[in-house]
Enzyme design. Structure first.
Site, PDB file in Angstrom:
ATOM      1  N   ASP A 199       0.832  -6.636  10.090  1.00 31.81           N
ATOM      2  CA  ASP A 199      -0.097  -5.785   9.349  1.00 31.81           C
ATOM      3  C   ASP A 199      -0.790  -4.790  10.274  1.00 31.81           C
ATOM      4  O   ASP A 199      -0.973  -3.619   9.925  1.00 31.81           O
ATOM      5  CB  ASP A 199      -1.144  -6.638   8.616  1.00 31.81           C
TER       6      ASP A 199
ATOM      7  N   HIS B 187     -13.451 -12.498   0.012  1.00 34.89           N
ATOM      8  CA  HIS B 187     -13.154 -11.259   0.725  1.00 34.89           C
ATOM      9  C   HIS B 187     -13.647 -10.074  -0.099  1.00 34.89           C
ATOM     10  O   HIS B 187     -13.441 -10.029  -1.313  1.00 34.89           O
ATOM     11  CB  HIS B 187     -11.637 -11.130   0.929  1.00 34.89           C
TER      12      HIS B 187
ATOM     13  N   SER C  67      -1.395  -6.038   2.754  1.00 37.98           N
ATOM     14  CA  SER C  67      -2.155  -6.022   4.000  1.00 37.98           C
ATOM     15  C   SER C  67      -3.326  -7.013   3.928  1.00 37.98           C
ATOM     16  O   SER C  67      -3.504  -7.871   4.798  1.00 37.98           O
ATOM     17  CB  SER C  67      -2.658  -4.598   4.250  1.00 37.98           C
TER      18      SER C  67
ATOM     19  N   ARG D  64       0.524   3.494   8.881  1.00 39.54           N
ATOM     20  CA  ARG D  64       0.084   4.036   7.579  1.00 39.54           C
ATOM     21  C   ARG D  64      -1.034   5.054   7.773  1.00 39.54           C
ATOM     22  O   ARG D  64      -1.090   6.070   7.094  1.00 39.54           O
ATOM     23  CB  ARG D  64      -0.402   2.890   6.678  1.00 39.54           C
TER      24      ARG D  64
END
Ligand code: URA
Length: 442
Positions: free
Chosen positions: A161, A82, A183, A168
């Site tokens: 999330d 990732h 997250s 957020r």
């Protein structure tokens, strides 16, 4: 349990129990915890932070809010990678087939466009017929057959999330390390692989602009992953200028294919070799980092990685002719040279501005549902440290011919370049490796 008391406890800097954190997340999903209460809670976390144990419990509560992908029908160690996102970051397109060709098993769920950076899914969709929305069964079948598959991440992974992120975004609580780490890791843990290599970007074009923040985020994510029983390594790398030369969708895919042919840009190649070696080593298919590196380098030279990309394209609905004939990729209506306005050496390239210039040309959709023109993008001709003469091309714009878009993008793009008289060195690419054994600086 009482929402008010939990918010107050965090506001006062005290540590929350697993049950209290679970109560907040479950309650938010089922409507018992209101948006204004979650917003206050997020702000309390923003200011007070969270302990390693709280971060793990928060992540696991978010994982539990949705589907957990079961990859047990795939034999062997499944590895994922990732990146926290960067301009020109086409690494996955090179890495996934190359690692699979070198003995790893890459079962990867990946994302679409995020802000000023295109997602891997968008880039792969430049290939006609390519299917990124496979069923779980087909995904598992493809990985079992060719040891690699890349599919679009579904909304059923860690849905908490998605709702929390949206909140957020409008409450100035995005840039909190416990919230970012939970997250990212909630989606990665829900995706069911055994190991994850994280590429945490730092610099002007990155989410974490300061090195210290990128390091802290890396540590938190490694602790979460290892705490959840996975093997996780994070590499902190530079996003001070775009990665490679291509920024867009089809142009990035073409550059990824060039890299698999052994003629890619040096920075992209170095990043792929480093991350690929870490993926192989973590998977336990090699006994040393040296062996991992040798395998990756050999499979790049012998084009085994490219052949594997061909297998992947074929298994997911495209035709492998794309790997030999990139001219089949979507072609832009008009190519426009953007020339330097002064002479000297390139001192800096603001990666964020280059990403925004590419978006101005139309490389991203205006809204989530608008189709993307995959042919649009930017090909840089000069990078940091290169000598440039006035009037020489700094880049080639791949455009749809719309002169208004071209002018806006040109202005942004030229502002991104700083050209000066002094010789300049390219920025260093690797900063640190973070694992359960600690931090090693490069
Ligand atoms: N990417 C994510 O998935 N989550 C964040 O909070 C930030 C970046």
């Amino acid at each position: 349990m009482n929402v008010y008391e939990i918010i107050k406890k965090k506001r006062d800097g005290l540590e929350l129990s697993r049950d209290e954190i679970g109560f907040m997340i479950d309650g938010f999903i089922n409507g018992q915890v209101k948006e204004y209460q979650m917003a206050a809670f997020l702000m309390a976390v923003y200011f007070r932070g969270m302990s390693a144990r709280e971060c793990l419990d928060l992540t696991l509560a978010m994982v539990d809010s949705g589907e957990k992908v079961d990859l047990s029908e795939i034999k062997g160690f499944k590895i994922d990678k990732h990146s926290t996102g960067g301009v020109g970051d086409k690494t996955t397109l090179v890495l996934a087939p190359l690692v699979a060709a070198s003995g790893g098993i890459v079962a990867k769920m990946t994302g679409r466009e995020l802000g000023h950076t295109g997602g891997t899914v968008d880039k792969l969709e430049s290939i006609e017929g390519m299917q990124l929305e496979l069923t779980k069964e087909r995904f598992i079948e493809v990985v079992n057959k060719i040891h690699v598959s890349l599919i679009c991440q579904t909304a059923s992974l860690a849905p908490a999330d998605k709702y929390i992120y949206a909140l957020r975004n409008v409450t100035a609580t995005v840039d909190s390390i416990p919230l970012i780490a939970s997250s990212i890791m909630s989606k990665k843990l829900a995706a069911g692989t055994d190991g994850i290599v994280l590429d945490v970007k730092t610099g002007r074009g990155a989410f974490m602009q300061k090195y210290e923040d990128a390091l802290a985020l890396s540590r938190t994510m490694v602790d979460i992953g290892e705490g959840a029983g996975k093997r996780v390594v994070a590499i902190v790398t530079s996003m001070e200028q775009p990665l490679g030369y291509a920024v867009g969708n089809a142009v990035e895919l073409q550059e990824a294919m060039d890299t698999l042919k052994g003629r890619g840009p040096k920075d992209l190649e170095a990043l792929v070799i480093e991350l690929g070696s870490q993926m192989l080593f973590l998977s336990g298919v090699v006994s040393s980092k040296r062996e991992a590196r040798d395998r990756i380098e050999t499979n790049m030279k012998t084009k085994k990685g490219l052949e594997k990309l061909g297998d992947l394209i074929e298994a997911q609905g495209g035709t492998r002719t794309f790997i030999e004939n990139p001219a089949l990729l979507p072609q832009p209506k008009q190519k426009v040279k953007v020339n330097a306005e002064g002479s000297g050496y390139v001192q800096k390239i603001d990666a964020l501005e280059v990403g925004l210039a590419s978006m101005s040309l139309g490389a991203g959709g205006k809204s989530k549902d608008e189709p993307i023109d995959h042919s649009i993008g930017i090909i840089l001709r000069k990078k940091v440290g290169d000598k440039v003469n006035k009037g020489e091309p700094l880049a080639l714009f791949c455009t749809d011919g719309d002169s208004r878009k071209i002018e806006t993008a040109k202005e942004k793009f030229l502002n991104a370049y700083q050209i000066g008289r002094k010789r300049a060195e390219p920025p260093k690419l690797f900063y640190a490796k973070v694992s359960r054994d600690g931090v090693e600086e490069y």
